[in-house]
Design a protein around this motif. Structure first.
Motif, PDB file in Angstrom:
ATOM      1  N   LEU A   4      -6.143  -3.733   5.623  1.00 54.52           N
ATOM      2  CA  LEU A   4      -6.224  -2.672   5.430  1.00 54.52           C
ATOM      3  C   LEU A   4      -5.026  -1.728   4.928  1.00 54.52           C
ATOM      4  N   GLU A   5      -3.987  -2.211   6.302  1.00 55.43           N
ATOM      5  CA  GLU A   5      -2.833  -1.949   6.010  1.00 55.43           C
ATOM      6  C   GLU A   5      -1.732  -2.002   4.799  1.00 55.43           C
ATOM      7  N   GLY A  48      -0.454  -1.270  -1.365  1.00 54.78           N
ATOM      8  CA  GLY A  48      -0.641  -1.342  -2.314  1.00 54.78           C
ATOM      9  C   GLY A  48      -0.236  -2.629  -2.734  1.00 54.78           C
ATOM     10  N   LEU A  49      -0.902  -4.444  -1.763  1.00 57.74           N
ATOM     11  CA  LEU A  49      -0.062  -5.342  -1.080  1.00 57.74           C
ATOM     12  C   LEU A  49      -1.641  -5.972  -1.667  1.00 57.74           C
ATOM     13  N   VAL A  50      -1.900  -6.723  -2.742  1.00 58.75           N
ATOM     14  CA  VAL A  50      -3.387  -7.643  -2.867  1.00 58.75           C
ATOM     15  C   VAL A  50      -3.457  -8.612  -2.190  1.00 58.75           C
ATOM     16  N   PRO A  51      -3.755  -9.181  -0.783  1.00 60.10           N
ATOM     17  CA  PRO A  51      -3.758  -9.829  -0.192  1.00 60.10           C
ATOM     18  C   PRO A  51      -4.805 -11.417  -0.830  1.00 60.10           C
ATOM     19  N   GLU A  52      -4.304 -12.795  -0.729  1.00 56.78           N
ATOM     20  CA  GLU A  52      -4.997 -13.661  -0.845  1.00 56.78           C
ATOM     21  C   GLU A  52      -5.913 -13.548   0.528  1.00 56.78           C
ATOM     22  N   TYR A 102      -4.824   7.657  -3.782  1.00 59.30           N
ATOM     23  CA  TYR A 102      -4.739   6.837  -2.426  1.00 59.30           C
ATOM     24  C   TYR A 102      -4.270   5.819  -3.038  1.00 59.30           C
ATOM     25  N   PRO A 103      -3.104   4.800  -2.452  1.00 57.20           N
ATOM     26  CA  PRO A 103      -3.185   2.867  -2.292  1.00 57.20           C
ATOM     27  C   PRO A 103      -4.420   2.242  -1.241  1.00 57.20           C
ATOM     28  N   MET A 104      -4.935   2.738  -0.421  1.00 61.96           N
ATOM     29  CA  MET A 104      -5.755   2.060   0.208  1.00 61.96           C
ATOM     30  C   MET A 104      -7.015   2.162  -0.536  1.00 61.96           C
TER      31      MET A 104
END
Lengths: 402, 402
Positions: free
Chosen positions: A93-94, A99-103, A252-254
């Motif tokens: 979530l953090e 704005g990261l897009v986790p794999e 908001y990015p989240m």
């Protein structure tokens, strides 16, 4: 079979459009300073009231009765997934929040710089809330650390907070927090909570050992703790599940990140609700499902500012006609959870819901408030069932069984 | 443990009688041509209203929020079984609809005669809706087809529709439709959806090969497609589960068939509601549980005929006193699903429920309508829980735990 799989098995395509207007932290609590009214009861919102009289109302329980959800589970439920099965960890979530897009193969953790004494015991858990700039400087000292079997990324968040991202094969997020949660204790070694996470724990410890070497001697922010190790759950997309071209209009990015986890597109949409509505109008033809996230009500609730939350509800109400004019096949107005100003935090209280569609059964509701909605014909539903109702009212669910 | 197993574990015997009056397709939708009222809100039904004031009301959700059930799942839920676990396939339902009683080892499919061109591509999916008499003639050409490892039965339904029944050991219904669902395509070969159904698929193909040989040269209705391959789920009977001697009073074969799947007796009971009530009276001493199925409301809803549905509700209301006079220990009035005239089809909208018993907690309801029932004290329940309520109010459920 999980609920999203069942709905998915019935989903059919058509051109009917669905709009969900999500008023973050919408639900309130009776406030003794305001005649024991909630924010929504105190606010004037004639346009929402009119929509309630044209549709059906009810309540959503985000997870289970009594359970206060974080933003992750609250949104996951609204997106039609069981929020207990699809739990989005704090690390993920953090990452979404910046704005990261986790794999799906990444492990993410929330990191805090802290200050330790010469024995290594924590004296300040937040390192004096160093400015983000100092956080960036400390991270710069750590960026060229190399460990076997994983690549490491470090991203500043705000103040003393950062995100640790491990990229590699066969990583696993079942790792206990290294944060002892108390002053006077030493940061813990990373420990696997399951055999499959042993390798990842040793990678984390190899990183921390080198990091501590490099932070030694810094005045404050000379150590770090990690928590919320997690991986992105394997979430099917709206497009796969329901053949819905979907988009989130969030500031908001989240919330953009949460929407992306279920395969929604996201669009830049300014800062105000009017900006969001203009973006909606521009892209009306390109999508079937629109998720509009209105943040400010939640922030005021968290601040304990009853009247500001009231004002933001009234502002939203005054703009909503532009949304109604687009004439979606289904319009739902609800919240992800309650954030009563009286509690200054998220809460477990169910959230009002109104649903307007030409296929609605009008239930005699004359206002959009917690008390009216609690008597509405939709009853009190777990949030994960909203998706089925939206699809049904848009005539996008086939009959079950012969 | 499934819900019916739990209720079964608590079931006890006594002489209290339970009557369920099932008004098919009862629930409606706000209709713009009738002041946004539903059929039930528009109709005058003083007797049902009086019953509501003497009992408790609520709503039933047939399967899950948003899910529109076919008649199979809708009834299975009312009979206390989870309609997702006990899904009755189209082939089985079609067989029940013409009065067949499938064995649990049979595989059933719905068949359609169609017309193909010289290349075998479908030119008319319904073979010009041939009269049932022609359907019978075509089936007569196929009746002496023999295949290894199964006996074949063919039964005309109506127009171009028929039922294929395979009888044998080790048959399995996991077979994909052979109906390509479109003109211009050829009927598909039967294909097993699981290894256990390979033998059955080859039996079906052996039958179809011979059938096509015999249909060749017919003018129209010269081919066939099959769909809804299915077997009767292994459903425990009311008698075993709850020690209930139970009977269904239904006019249409399909509902008699559905009732027989849960072990109910069925009785010939004429055509009108008054006929059904007379049959009930005659057999009052012989059973504990009576299921009265009133069909006409659903048919009018399917036809989009709001006022006829209203009339049928009013007719039923005017006769209901005869039922009340029998003084059942528990009387429930509800529907299997909604069939709003405004939609001309089954729908997902919850169904009103009223339950009258000397053990009722009166909830102040003054009418039997969707809006009143949605505020009733029973709340909104999945249909599968109705059975537990009926048994409880009849004092037929023992205490759970010490």
């Amino acid at each position: 079979m999980q609920v999203h799989e069942f709905y998915s098995s019935l989903a059919i395509r058509n051109d009917n459009k669905i709009v969900v207007l999500l008023i973050d932290g919408l639900g309130g609590m009776s406030h003794k300073d305001y005649g024991y009214k909630t924010e929504l009861e105190y606010a004037k919102h004639p346009n929402l009231d009119r929509l309630a009289s044209q549709g059906t109302t009810g309540m959503l329980t985000p997870v289970l009765p009594g359970v206060t959800p974080g933003s992750g589970p609250a949104h996951i439920g609204l997106f039609g997934l069981d929020p207990i099965s699809f739990n989005i960890g704090r690390g993920v979530l953090e990452a979404l929040g910046i704005g990261l897009v986790p794999e799906p193969t990444d492990v993410l953790a929330r990191g805090n710089f802290c200050t330790v004494d010469s024995q290594g015991a924590i004296v300040d858990r937040r390192a004096g809330r160093i400015p983000t700039q100092v956080c960036e400087e400390r991270l710069a000292l750590l960026r060229d650390i190399r460990v076997p079997r994983a690549d490491i990324e470090l991203h500043a968040v705000q103040d003393h907070r950062f995100v640790l991202r491990l990229k590699g094969a066969d990583l696993d997020g079942a790792i206990a927090n290294t944060d002892p949660g108390a002053v006077g204790a030493k940061p813990k070694r990373a420990k696997a909570l399951a055999p499959r996470a042993e390798t990842t724990a040793s990678i984390v410890n190899a990183f921390v050992d080198q990091a501590l070497d490099r932070l030694k001697g810094q005045s404050g922010a000379n150590s770090l703790v990690l928590r919320g190790f997690s991986m992105l759950p394997n979430i099917p997309s709206f497009c796969e599940l329901y053949s819905l071209r979907s988009v989130a209009l969030a500031v908001y990015p989240m919330y953009k990140g949460l929407a992306r986890t279920v395969g929604m597109d996201t669009l830049e949409c300014g800062k105000t609700f009017s900006d969001q509505l203009r973006t909606l109008e521009t892209h009306w033809d390109n999508y079937d499902y629109f998720f509009i996230h209105y943040k400010y009500t939640d922030s005021c609730g968290e601040d304990g500012d009853f009247l500001s939350k009231v004002n933001h509800i009234e502002t939203l109400d005054s703009c909503i006609e532009a949304l109604v004019r687009l004439d979606p096949a289904v319009l739902a107005v609800t919240g992800d959870h309650s954030t009563p100003a009286a509690l200054k935090s998220h809460s477990w209280h169910p959230v009002p819901l109104l649903l307007v569609s030409s296929t609605s059964r009008r239930d005699g509701s004359t206002a959009f408030t917690e008390t009216v909605c609690a008597r509405g014909a939709l009853g009190n539903l777990e949030s994960k069932y909203l998706m089925g109702l939206l699809l049904a009212h848009a005539l996008r669910l086939d009959k079950f069984g012969a």
